[in-house]
Motif scaffolding. Structure first.
Motif, PDB file in Angstrom:
ATOM      1  N   GLY A 189      -7.597   1.778 -20.225  1.00  0.00           N
ATOM      2  CA  GLY A 189      -6.842   1.054 -19.216  1.00  0.00           C
ATOM      3  C   GLY A 189      -5.507   0.594 -19.748  1.00  0.00           C
ATOM      4  N   PRO A 190      -4.588   0.340 -18.846  1.00  0.00           N
ATOM      5  CA  PRO A 190      -3.237  -0.066 -19.248  1.00  0.00           C
ATOM      6  C   PRO A 190      -3.103  -1.579 -19.348  1.00  0.00           C
ATOM      7  N   GLY A 191      -2.048  -2.003 -19.999  1.00  0.00           N
ATOM      8  CA  GLY A 191      -1.591  -3.363 -19.822  1.00  0.00           C
ATOM      9  C   GLY A 191      -0.798  -3.365 -18.524  1.00  0.00           C
ATOM     10  N   PHE A 192      -0.468  -4.518 -18.014  1.00  0.00           N
ATOM     11  CA  PHE A 192       0.310  -4.536 -16.781  1.00  0.00           C
ATOM     12  C   PHE A 192       1.194  -5.766 -16.718  1.00  0.00           C
ATOM     13  N   TYR A 193       2.156  -5.687 -15.835  1.00  0.00           N
ATOM     14  CA  TYR A 193       3.097  -6.773 -15.606  1.00  0.00           C
ATOM     15  C   TYR A 193       2.766  -7.411 -14.264  1.00  0.00           C
ATOM     16  N   ASP A 194       2.537  -8.717 -14.260  1.00  0.00           N
ATOM     17  CA  ASP A 194       2.229  -9.453 -13.037  1.00  0.00           C
ATOM     18  C   ASP A 194       3.531 -10.009 -12.458  1.00  0.00           C
ATOM     19  N   LEU A 249       0.829  -1.203   0.000  1.00  0.00           N
ATOM     20  CA  LEU A 249       0.000   0.000   0.000  1.00  0.00           C
ATOM     21  C   LEU A 249       0.870   1.262   0.000  1.00  0.00           C
ATOM     22  N   ALA A 250       1.937   1.247   0.772  1.00  0.00           N
ATOM     23  CA  ALA A 250       2.850   2.399   0.828  1.00  0.00           C
ATOM     24  C   ALA A 250       3.481   2.649  -0.538  1.00  0.00           C
ATOM     25  N   ALA A 251       3.893   1.597  -1.216  1.00  0.00           N
ATOM     26  CA  ALA A 251       4.509   1.745  -2.540  1.00  0.00           C
ATOM     27  C   ALA A 251       3.511   2.315  -3.541  1.00  0.00           C
ATOM     28  N   LEU A 252       2.281   1.854  -3.502  1.00  0.00           N
ATOM     29  CA  LEU A 252       1.260   2.356  -4.419  1.00  0.00           C
ATOM     30  C   LEU A 252       0.947   3.827  -4.144  1.00  0.00           C
ATOM     31  N   ILE A 253       0.716   4.167  -2.894  1.00  0.00           N
ATOM     32  CA  ILE A 253       0.398   5.557  -2.554  1.00  0.00           C
ATOM     33  C   ILE A 253       1.531   6.472  -2.984  1.00  0.00           C
ATOM     34  N   GLU A 254       2.759   6.066  -2.725  1.00  0.00           N
ATOM     35  CA  GLU A 254       3.919   6.872  -3.119  1.00  0.00           C
ATOM     36  C   GLU A 254       3.986   7.037  -4.635  1.00  0.00           C
ATOM     37  N   SER A 255       3.660   5.980  -5.379  1.00  0.00           N
ATOM     38  CA  SER A 255       3.774   6.022  -6.842  1.00  0.00           C
ATOM     39  C   SER A 255       2.680   6.856  -7.503  1.00  0.00           C
ATOM     40  N   ILE A 256       1.563   7.060  -6.832  1.00  0.00           N
ATOM     41  CA  ILE A 256       0.425   7.722  -7.471  1.00  0.00           C
ATOM     42  C   ILE A 256       0.108   9.100  -6.901  1.00  0.00           C
ATOM     43  N   ARG A 257       0.531   9.375  -5.693  1.00  0.00           N
ATOM     44  CA  ARG A 257       0.157  10.606  -4.981  1.00  0.00           C
ATOM     45  C   ARG A 257       0.342  11.879  -5.803  1.00  0.00           C
ATOM     46  N   GLY A 260     -16.206  17.332  -7.483  1.00  0.00           N
ATOM     47  CA  GLY A 260     -15.859  18.035  -8.710  1.00  0.00           C
ATOM     48  C   GLY A 260     -14.691  17.442  -9.474  1.00  0.00           C
ATOM     49  N   LEU A 261     -14.394  16.166  -9.237  1.00  0.00           N
ATOM     50  CA  LEU A 261     -13.321  15.494  -9.963  1.00  0.00           C
ATOM     51  C   LEU A 261     -13.878  14.917 -11.266  1.00  0.00           C
ATOM     52  N   ASP A 262     -13.015  14.819 -12.267  1.00  0.00           N
ATOM     53  CA  ASP A 262     -13.462  14.417 -13.598  1.00  0.00           C
ATOM     54  C   ASP A 262     -13.259  12.943 -13.917  1.00  0.00           C
ATOM     55  N   PHE A 263     -12.184  12.346 -13.386  1.00  0.00           N
ATOM     56  CA  PHE A 263     -11.825  10.977 -13.751  1.00  0.00           C
ATOM     57  C   PHE A 263     -11.432  10.167 -12.526  1.00  0.00           C
ATOM     58  N   LEU A 264     -11.737   8.871 -12.580  1.00  0.00           N
ATOM     59  CA  LEU A 264     -11.267   7.909 -11.575  1.00  0.00           C
ATOM     60  C   LEU A 264     -10.228   7.011 -12.228  1.00  0.00           C
ATOM     61  N   VAL A 265      -9.161   6.763 -11.507  1.00  0.00           N
ATOM     62  CA  VAL A 265      -8.149   5.801 -11.933  1.00  0.00           C
ATOM     63  C   VAL A 265      -8.109   4.754 -10.835  1.00  0.00           C
ATOM     64  N   THR A 266      -8.453   3.515 -11.174  1.00  0.00           N
ATOM     65  CA  THR A 266      -8.599   2.486 -10.146  1.00  0.00           C
ATOM     66  C   THR A 266      -7.361   1.596 -10.068  1.00  0.00           C
ATOM     67  N   PHE A 267      -7.106   1.119  -8.846  1.00  0.00           N
ATOM     68  CA  PHE A 267      -5.934   0.281  -8.593  1.00  0.00           C
ATOM     69  C   PHE A 267      -6.277  -0.854  -7.647  1.00  0.00           C
ATOM     70  N   ASP A 268      -5.621  -1.997  -7.861  1.00  0.00           N
ATOM     71  CA  ASP A 268      -5.606  -3.055  -6.865  1.00  0.00           C
ATOM     72  C   ASP A 268      -4.623  -2.618  -5.784  1.00  0.00           C
ATOM     73  N   GLN A 269      -4.767  -3.169  -4.609  1.00  0.00           N
ATOM     74  CA  GLN A 269      -3.943  -2.739  -3.468  1.00  0.00           C
ATOM     75  C   GLN A 269      -2.467  -3.085  -3.614  1.00  0.00           C
ATOM     76  N   ASP A 270      -2.134  -3.979  -4.524  1.00  0.00           N
ATOM     77  CA  ASP A 270      -0.732  -4.366  -4.686  1.00  0.00           C
ATOM     78  C   ASP A 270      -0.132  -3.856  -5.996  1.00  0.00           C
ATOM     79  N   SER A 271      -0.782  -2.858  -6.605  1.00  0.00           N
ATOM     80  CA  SER A 271      -0.275  -2.255  -7.836  1.00  0.00           C
ATOM     81  C   SER A 271       0.772  -1.201  -7.523  1.00  0.00           C
ATOM     82  N   VAL A 272       1.532  -0.830  -8.544  1.00  0.00           N
ATOM     83  CA  VAL A 272       2.426   0.314  -8.473  1.00  0.00           C
ATOM     84  C   VAL A 272       2.296   1.039  -9.810  1.00  0.00           C
TER      85      VAL A 272
END
Length: 147
Positions: free
Chosen positions: A116-121, A17-25, A77-89
């Protein structure tokens, strides 16, 4: 344009969760954590992160969490949502790249419901490109991006 990152969590690992928050904040205007079930330790960690946490009152499912996030984003008043799984970066420029893709298709006269993006598992070591789905009468059609 204003963006909210939406992270739906259920028993997450703090390091993920910390890695994801840091990568997207820095890429979004708001970070929404939809808490479908987290330990007290995770909840205390989130309090210190400056993110908005929505307690879903137990595991209410991903659809309820995303609908709640969408309603909050609209209200804010936000325009877009970008969704993430909890273990994404998220990679640098991730949100802007998705927005550019959306904008290009809009400029071509294509009505776009989502990008949406492609992703690496990391678990399987494979790249994935999931399709979008479109209803055609009683049939459902898979749509794979060309790139």
């Amino acid at each position: 344009m204003k963006f909210a990152a939406v992270i739906v969590i259920y028993r997450p690992k703090i390091k993920d969760l910390a890695a994801l928050i840091e990568s997207i904040r820095e890429q979004v205007d708001a970070v929404y954590i939809m808490n479908n079930g987290a330990s007290g330790e995770v909840e205390r960690f989130l309090e210190a992160q400056g993110v908005q946490v929505f307690d879903m009152q137990g595991n209410r499912g991903i659809a309820m969490a995303l609908n709640t996030a969408a309603a909050q984003a609209k209200k804010s008043g936000l325009d877009f949502l970008v969704t993430f799984d909890q273990d994404s970066v998220a990679q640098p420029g991730h949100v802007q790249g998705l927005y550019q893709c959306w904008k290009e298709k809009q400029n071509q006269g294509i009505a776009v419901g989502g990008v949406g993006p492609g992703f690496y598992d990391t678990r399987s070591g494979q790249d994935f490109q999931y399709p979008f789905y479109r209803g055609r009468g009683l049939r459902v059609e898979k749509i794979y991006p060309s790139d």
